[in-house]
Write a protein that holds these residues in place. Sequence first.
Motif, PDB file in Angstrom:
ATOM      1  N   SER A  72       0.829  -1.157  -0.001  1.00 43.58           N
ATOM      2  CA  SER A  72      -0.035   0.064  -0.091  1.00 43.58           C
ATOM      3  C   SER A  72       0.852   1.171   0.081  1.00 43.58           C
ATOM      4  CB  SER A  72      -0.830   0.036   1.220  1.00 43.58           C
ATOM      5  OG  SER A  72      -1.814  -1.003   0.901  1.00 43.58           O
ATOM      6  N   ASN A  73       1.625   1.324  -1.065  1.00 42.01           N
ATOM      7  CA  ASN A  73       2.828   2.169  -1.109  1.00 42.01           C
ATOM      8  C   ASN A  73       2.781   2.841  -2.521  1.00 42.01           C
ATOM      9  OD1 ASN A  73       4.932   4.155  -1.266  1.00 42.01           O
ATOM     10  ND2 ASN A  73       6.356   3.033   0.100  1.00 42.01           N
ATOM     11  N   PRO A  74       1.735   3.875  -2.832  1.00 44.47           N
ATOM     12  CA  PRO A  74       1.317   4.144  -4.231  1.00 44.47           C
ATOM     13  C   PRO A  74       2.696   5.009  -4.613  1.00 44.47           C
ATOM     14  CG  PRO A  74      -0.032   5.440  -2.630  1.00 44.47           C
ATOM     15  CD  PRO A  74       0.623   4.428  -1.859  1.00 44.47           C
ATOM     16  N   ASP A  75       3.397   5.540  -3.801  1.00 44.43           N
ATOM     17  CA  ASP A  75       4.485   6.581  -4.308  1.00 44.43           C
ATOM     18  C   ASP A  75       5.724   5.619  -4.744  1.00 44.43           C
ATOM     19  OD1 ASP A  75       3.334   9.018  -3.579  1.00 44.43           O
ATOM     20  OD2 ASP A  75       3.645   8.188  -1.583  1.00 44.43           O
ATOM     21  N   ALA A  76       5.848   4.594  -4.148  1.00 46.44           N
ATOM     22  CA  ALA A  76       6.906   3.504  -4.371  1.00 46.44           C
ATOM     23  C   ALA A  76       6.582   2.905  -5.645  1.00 46.44           C
ATOM     24  CB  ALA A  76       7.230   2.698  -3.414  1.00 46.44           C
ATOM     25  N   ALA A  77       5.297   2.353  -5.550  1.00 48.91           N
ATOM     26  CA  ALA A  77       4.676   1.578  -6.848  1.00 48.91           C
ATOM     27  C   ALA A  77       4.826   2.447  -7.918  1.00 48.91           C
ATOM     28  CB  ALA A  77       3.326   1.242  -6.670  1.00 48.91           C
ATOM     29  N   LEU A  78       4.408   3.615  -7.879  1.00 47.82           N
ATOM     30  CA  LEU A  78       4.491   4.708  -8.958  1.00 47.82           C
ATOM     31  C   LEU A  78       6.053   4.803  -9.727  1.00 47.82           C
ATOM     32  CD1 LEU A  78       2.543   6.176 -10.692  1.00 47.82           C
ATOM     33  CD2 LEU A  78       2.945   8.010  -9.589  1.00 47.82           C
ATOM     34  N   TYR A  79       6.786   4.852  -8.696  1.00 49.03           N
ATOM     35  CA  TYR A  79       8.208   5.281  -9.146  1.00 49.03           C
ATOM     36  C   TYR A  79       8.618   3.949 -10.083  1.00 49.03           C
ATOM     37  CZ  TYR A  79      13.284   4.771  -8.679  1.00 49.03           C
ATOM     38  OH  TYR A  79      14.494   4.884  -9.115  1.00 49.03           O
ATOM     39  N   TRP A  80       8.481   2.628  -9.493  1.00 50.40           N
ATOM     40  CA  TRP A  80       9.039   1.475  -9.975  1.00 50.40           C
ATOM     41  C   TRP A  80       8.352   1.229 -11.319  1.00 50.40           C
ATOM     42  CZ3 TRP A  80      13.428   0.142  -9.003  1.00 50.40           C
ATOM     43  CH2 TRP A  80      13.678   0.221  -7.664  1.00 50.40           C
ATOM     44  N   PHE A  81       7.023   1.766 -11.475  1.00 47.69           N
ATOM     45  CA  PHE A  81       6.068   1.666 -12.793  1.00 47.69           C
ATOM     46  C   PHE A  81       6.792   2.507 -13.726  1.00 47.69           C
ATOM     47  CE2 PHE A  81       3.001   3.653 -15.608  1.00 47.69           C
ATOM     48  CZ  PHE A  81       2.535   2.278 -16.299  1.00 47.69           C
ATOM     49  N   ALA A  82       7.225   3.848 -13.435  1.00 47.78           N
ATOM     50  CA  ALA A  82       7.871   4.774 -14.311  1.00 47.78           C
ATOM     51  C   ALA A  82       9.221   4.182 -14.661  1.00 47.78           C
ATOM     52  CB  ALA A  82       7.922   6.139 -13.605  1.00 47.78           C
ATOM     53  N   ARG A  83      10.044   3.535 -13.657  1.00 51.80           N
ATOM     54  CA  ARG A  83      11.225   3.003 -13.970  1.00 51.80           C
ATOM     55  C   ARG A  83      11.085   2.088 -15.294  1.00 51.80           C
ATOM     56  NH1 ARG A  83      15.542   2.705 -10.432  1.00 51.80           N
ATOM     57  NH2 ARG A  83      16.363   1.024 -12.040  1.00 51.80           N
ATOM     58  N   MET A  84      10.126   1.053 -15.239  1.00 47.08           N
ATOM     59  CA  MET A  84       9.927   0.147 -16.215  1.00 47.08           C
ATOM     60  C   MET A  84       9.616   0.747 -17.632  1.00 47.08           C
ATOM     61  SD  MET A  84       8.812  -3.256 -13.928  1.00 47.08           S
ATOM     62  CE  MET A  84       9.396  -4.489 -15.072  1.00 47.08           C
ATOM     63  N   ILE A  85       8.746   1.638 -17.500  1.00 44.95           N
ATOM     64  CA  ILE A  85       8.197   2.227 -18.821  1.00 44.95           C
ATOM     65  C   ILE A  85       9.369   3.045 -19.229  1.00 44.95           C
ATOM     66  CG2 ILE A  85       6.876   4.143 -19.600  1.00 44.95           C
ATOM     67  CD1 ILE A  85       5.304   1.806 -19.254  1.00 44.95           C
ATOM     68  N   ASP A  86      10.154   3.673 -18.636  1.00 47.88           N
ATOM     69  CA  ASP A  86      11.408   4.459 -19.048  1.00 47.88           C
ATOM     70  C   ASP A  86      12.435   3.700 -19.699  1.00 47.88           C
ATOM     71  OD1 ASP A  86      12.941   6.881 -18.955  1.00 47.88           O
ATOM     72  OD2 ASP A  86      14.327   5.469 -17.795  1.00 47.88           O
ATOM     73  N   GLY A  87      12.525   2.199 -19.117  1.00 53.79           N
ATOM     74  CA  GLY A  87      13.429   1.291 -19.381  1.00 53.79           C
ATOM     75  C   GLY A  87      13.008   0.598 -20.882  1.00 53.79           C
ATOM     76  N   GLY A  88      11.913   0.867 -21.262  1.00 49.24           N
ATOM     77  CA  GLY A  88      11.181   0.260 -22.565  1.00 49.24           C
ATOM     78  C   GLY A  88      10.493  -1.059 -22.083  1.00 49.24           C
ATOM     79  N   CYS A  89       9.960  -1.420 -21.205  1.00 49.03           N
ATOM     80  CA  CYS A  89       8.934  -2.448 -20.762  1.00 49.03           C
ATOM     81  C   CYS A  89       8.207  -2.330 -21.620  1.00 49.03           C
ATOM     82  CB  CYS A  89       8.744  -2.833 -19.331  1.00 49.03           C
ATOM     83  SG  CYS A  89       7.977  -4.169 -18.849  1.00 49.03           S
ATOM     84  N   ASP A  90       7.400  -3.360 -22.010  1.00 46.39           N
ATOM     85  CA  ASP A  90       6.113  -3.522 -22.591  1.00 46.39           C
ATOM     86  C   ASP A  90       5.026  -3.172 -21.679  1.00 46.39           C
ATOM     87  OD1 ASP A  90       3.884  -3.988 -24.487  1.00 46.39           O
ATOM     88  OD2 ASP A  90       4.270  -6.043 -24.850  1.00 46.39           O
ATOM     89  N   PRO A  91       4.230  -1.932 -21.998  1.00 46.83           N
ATOM     90  CA  PRO A  91       3.121  -1.589 -21.328  1.00 46.83           C
ATOM     91  C   PRO A  91       2.046  -2.936 -20.949  1.00 46.83           C
ATOM     92  CG  PRO A  91       3.822   0.153 -22.610  1.00 46.83           C
ATOM     93  CD  PRO A  91       4.419  -1.107 -23.324  1.00 46.83           C
ATOM     94  N   VAL A  92       1.868  -3.468 -22.139  1.00 43.22           N
ATOM     95  CA  VAL A  92       0.810  -4.616 -22.200  1.00 43.22           C
ATOM     96  C   VAL A  92       1.159  -5.618 -21.097  1.00 43.22           C
ATOM     97  CG1 VAL A  92      -0.259  -6.672 -23.327  1.00 43.22           C
ATOM     98  CG2 VAL A  92      -0.016  -4.106 -24.617  1.00 43.22           C
ATOM     99  N   TYR A  93       2.531  -5.951 -20.899  1.00 44.14           N
ATOM    100  CA  TYR A  93       3.054  -7.071 -19.936  1.00 44.14           C
ATOM    101  C   TYR A  93       2.821  -6.245 -18.659  1.00 44.14           C
ATOM    102  CZ  TYR A  93       6.298  -9.206 -16.669  1.00 44.14           C
ATOM    103  OH  TYR A  93       6.715  -9.616 -15.516  1.00 44.14           O
ATOM    104  N   LEU A  94       3.020  -5.239 -18.130  1.00 40.28           N
ATOM    105  CA  LEU A  94       2.620  -4.284 -17.307  1.00 40.28           C
ATOM    106  C   LEU A  94       1.212  -4.365 -16.624  1.00 40.28           C
ATOM    107  CD1 LEU A  94       5.131  -1.390 -17.245  1.00 40.28           C
ATOM    108  CD2 LEU A  94       5.397  -3.453 -15.750  1.00 40.28           C
ATOM    109  N   ALA A  95       0.317  -4.133 -17.947  1.00 37.78           N
ATOM    110  CA  ALA A  95      -1.122  -4.357 -17.676  1.00 37.78           C
ATOM    111  C   ALA A  95      -1.540  -5.611 -17.088  1.00 37.78           C
ATOM    112  CB  ALA A  95      -1.991  -4.022 -18.849  1.00 37.78           C
TER     113      ALA A  95
END
Length: 458
Positions: A281-304
């Motif tokens: 339940s840490n939305p700030d940390a979760a958003l950071y790691w989500f941004a890191r993966m998007i920035d690194g080129g991770c497929d957003p469909v995989y994240l979805a």
Amino acid sequence: MLRRGVVPSTVMNSSMSLPGLDPDISALQPLAERMRPRTLDEMAGQQRLLAPGSALRRAIESGHVHSMILWGPPGCGKTTLALLLAQYADAHFEAVSAVLCGLPEVRKVLAAAEQRFLGGHRTLLFVDEVHRFNKVQQDAFLPHIERGTIIFVGATTENPSFELNSALLSRCRVHVMEAVSVADVVPVLQRAVQDETRGLGRHGLLASPEALEQIAAAGDGDVRRALTLLEIAAELAGEEGGHISDATLQQVLADRTRRFDKGGEQFYDQISALHKSVRSSNPDAALYWFARMIDGGCDPVYLARRLTRMAVEDIGLADPRALAMATEAWDTYERLGSPEGDLALAQLVIYLASAAKSNAAYMAWNAARQDVREYGTQDVPLHIRNAPTRLMKELGYGKGYQYDHDAEGGVALDQTGFPDAMGERVYYQPVARGMELKLKEKLDALRAARLRARQGKD
């Protein structure tokens, strides 16, 4: 034999630094190659591993070098450390790359090392990207390591536990190397700017501490990358009077990317960090790691897909809206694509991390599956079997079934739904959070009433 303090000159990989090269040839080498450390004191970072007095440093300085695996991100100094190990061990240095070499080439190198060994000389064999060798290729090194024919040093960016076979790991010590911090990279860049022999000192380059710090940060833990960026900046600065200006930095550092391996250790570490941040339940940390993966080129469909899994596994019936929101965010991304659709997934990350959590449904499902495996194929009790024909009714199908809507309270309390051999079971145990709190109150009451009804029949 090699003298302490001199980098080995017998190197198969021509891209490595060779002392004593003709100045004109040396000038053709990249700055990162020219500035490769020649002593342990010049190594950037790795204080935990190579600090004065540490076990590994004492072993290296005494010349007692053992076979090892160097595990760390790109540009942290694995190749450089291997060169220094050969230097301090007075060993002949050979290097092969698992990307470029096959088993025939490896066997030739090992045969030469054996001849050298019989002549009283040791060989340090550096295997870059060792994780790319298959099991058979890795096994080729084992007898030579055991006999002492070679000092084996393998370099890998991947987790050795997964990528290297146990036989090789049992004969080597694994040393973990870390990404180099900005604070440790800046002195390397300063030395490169000032060094007139190997660096850029003879060009009169001007670079402010702030500029070097920006370049070091852009290196993202990779010293080689930072030096390459400095060299590019120096070339552009030559057109501006030898000064690395803000405008120069903007050109050099534009569109830089962070370290991210879509199929490797960092990928799985980061998705793990995202999942666990949501669960905590840490939305700030979760958003950071989500941004890191998007920035690194991770497929957003995989994240979805992974976020939808989190909605089911970690939130469940504490907030059933989470699953609906996950599928809607996934659908929104499919319709909009990047970058517009990324925001829908970012909103989902925040919602999932903020929502009430429960893995009760997940645990109940696993418990039910375990009982299916344990009890095998149990017969359906007669009273809850379907009886569409006269024969089936005569055989007792559906006999004694109580229609719950006709029972008091809408539930036939003394009627079981489990096979006779199993008895009544409890899989789903709601938590006292979110919407499951209401489910818990209802089910607790029903289960207690069923127990009383069964005891009354007995």
